[in-house]
Enzyme design. Sequence first.
Site, PDB file in Angstrom:
ATOM      1  N   PHE A  60     -20.385 -35.204 -43.338  1.00 39.38           N
ATOM      2  CA  PHE A  60     -19.302 -34.367 -42.805  1.00 39.38           C
ATOM      3  C   PHE A  60     -19.570 -33.880 -41.381  1.00 39.38           C
ATOM      4  CE2 PHE A  60     -22.085 -31.751 -45.534  1.00 39.38           C
ATOM      5  CZ  PHE A  60     -22.515 -30.786 -44.623  1.00 39.38           C
ATOM      6  N   HIS A 100     -18.885 -18.044 -38.535  1.00 36.53           N
ATOM      7  CA  HIS A 100     -20.281 -18.481 -38.588  1.00 36.53           C
ATOM      8  C   HIS A 100     -21.153 -17.244 -38.434  1.00 36.53           C
ATOM      9  CE1 HIS A 100     -24.038 -20.537 -37.846  1.00 36.53           C
ATOM     10  NE2 HIS A 100     -24.237 -19.678 -36.855  1.00 36.53           N
TER      11      HIS A 100
HETATM   12  P1  TYD Z   1     -24.358 -24.746 -43.001  1.00 37.10           P
HETATM   13  O1  TYD Z   1     -25.126 -24.559 -41.744  1.00 37.10           O
HETATM   14  O2  TYD Z   1     -25.010 -25.452 -44.147  1.00 37.10           O
HETATM   15  O3  TYD Z   1     -23.840 -23.323 -43.580  1.00 37.10           O
HETATM   16  P2  TYD Z   1     -23.542 -21.899 -42.894  1.00 37.10           P
HETATM   17  O4  TYD Z   1     -22.390 -22.074 -41.951  1.00 37.10           O
HETATM   18  O5  TYD Z   1     -23.191 -20.971 -44.047  1.00 37.10           O
HETATM   19  O6  TYD Z   1     -24.811 -21.457 -42.206  1.00 37.10           O
HETATM   20  O7  TYD Z   1     -23.004 -25.553 -42.684  1.00 37.10           O
HETATM   21  C1  TYD Z   1     -22.346 -25.424 -41.466  1.00 37.10           C
HETATM   22  C2  TYD Z   1     -20.857 -25.601 -41.649  1.00 37.10           C
HETATM   23  O8  TYD Z   1     -20.565 -26.909 -42.100  1.00 37.10           O
HETATM   24  C3  TYD Z   1     -20.271 -24.682 -42.712  1.00 37.10           C
HETATM   25  O9  TYD Z   1     -19.994 -23.399 -42.215  1.00 37.10           O
HETATM   26  C4  TYD Z   1     -19.070 -25.437 -43.152  1.00 37.10           C
HETATM   27  C5  TYD Z   1     -19.447 -26.884 -42.982  1.00 37.10           C
HETATM   28  N1  TYD Z   1     -19.830 -27.548 -44.252  1.00 37.10           N
HETATM   29  C6  TYD Z   1     -18.916 -28.380 -44.887  1.00 37.10           C
HETATM   30  O10 TYD Z   1     -17.785 -28.567 -44.400  1.00 37.10           O
HETATM   31  N2  TYD Z   1     -19.277 -29.004 -46.034  1.00 37.10           N
HETATM   32  C7  TYD Z   1     -20.499 -28.833 -46.613  1.00 37.10           C
HETATM   33  O11 TYD Z   1     -20.773 -29.440 -47.689  1.00 37.10           O
HETATM   34  C8  TYD Z   1     -21.438 -27.958 -45.973  1.00 37.10           C
HETATM   35  C9  TYD Z   1     -22.806 -27.715 -46.559  1.00 37.10           C
HETATM   36  C10 TYD Z   1     -21.061 -27.343 -44.793  1.00 37.10           C
END
Ligand code: TYD
Length: 167
Positions: free
Chosen positions: A59, A126
């Site tokens: 993704f 974020h």
């Molecule tokens: P991540 O850095 O794992 O989480 P966070 O933002 O909570 O620190 O992921 C970054 C972004 O990627 C997240 O905010 C949304 C997107 N994302 C997806 O679209 N699908 C997924 O399976 C994951 C893990 C993240």
Amino acid sequence: METQATLILIKPDGLKRSLTGNILTRLSETKLEIVAAKMVRVSRELAAEHYRHLKDKPFFEDVLRYLMGEFHDRRKVMALIYWGEGAITKCRSLAGATNPEEADSVSIRGSYGRITTRGVYENVVHVSAIPEDAEREIKLWFEPDEIIVDLYPTRTVVESKEKRAWI
Ligand code: TYD
């Protein structure tokens, strides 16, 4: 609790849906201090550097396009730094889990996030996850002079760079 700084981004879906006020109100419950804030037009380079830990994920391309505003035809995000006791823990807790369907229903992501038909988590904000990430992300998004406190050590550089000035 230790004094921390965290990068907060209000992502393009949050801006498009006029959620800025709601999100800032929620975050004000933390009693943390905002030490920097600005609107940013996100380049592919900035998005890729921000999400570099995801570069091998299927993704990755979609999260870049999401942060660049391509899904919301708004090429901007609001970037802020919250600073104070336990800033990361407090802001992560108010934001809720990464997957909006798993996020606590009263959290920001639980209230306003969604999973698109393409499978992207549109989770509105974020928040840096740990102090090391916060430092890397803050240095990526902000120059030292844009922050009203001294968060990390700096050096002085003399530059004669062309820039715009008010007439
Ligand atoms: P991540 O850095 O794992 O989480 P966070 O933002 O909570 O620190 O992921 C970054 C972004 O990627 C997240 O905010 C949304 C997107 N994302 C997806 O679209 N699908 C997924 O399976 C994951 C893990 C993240």
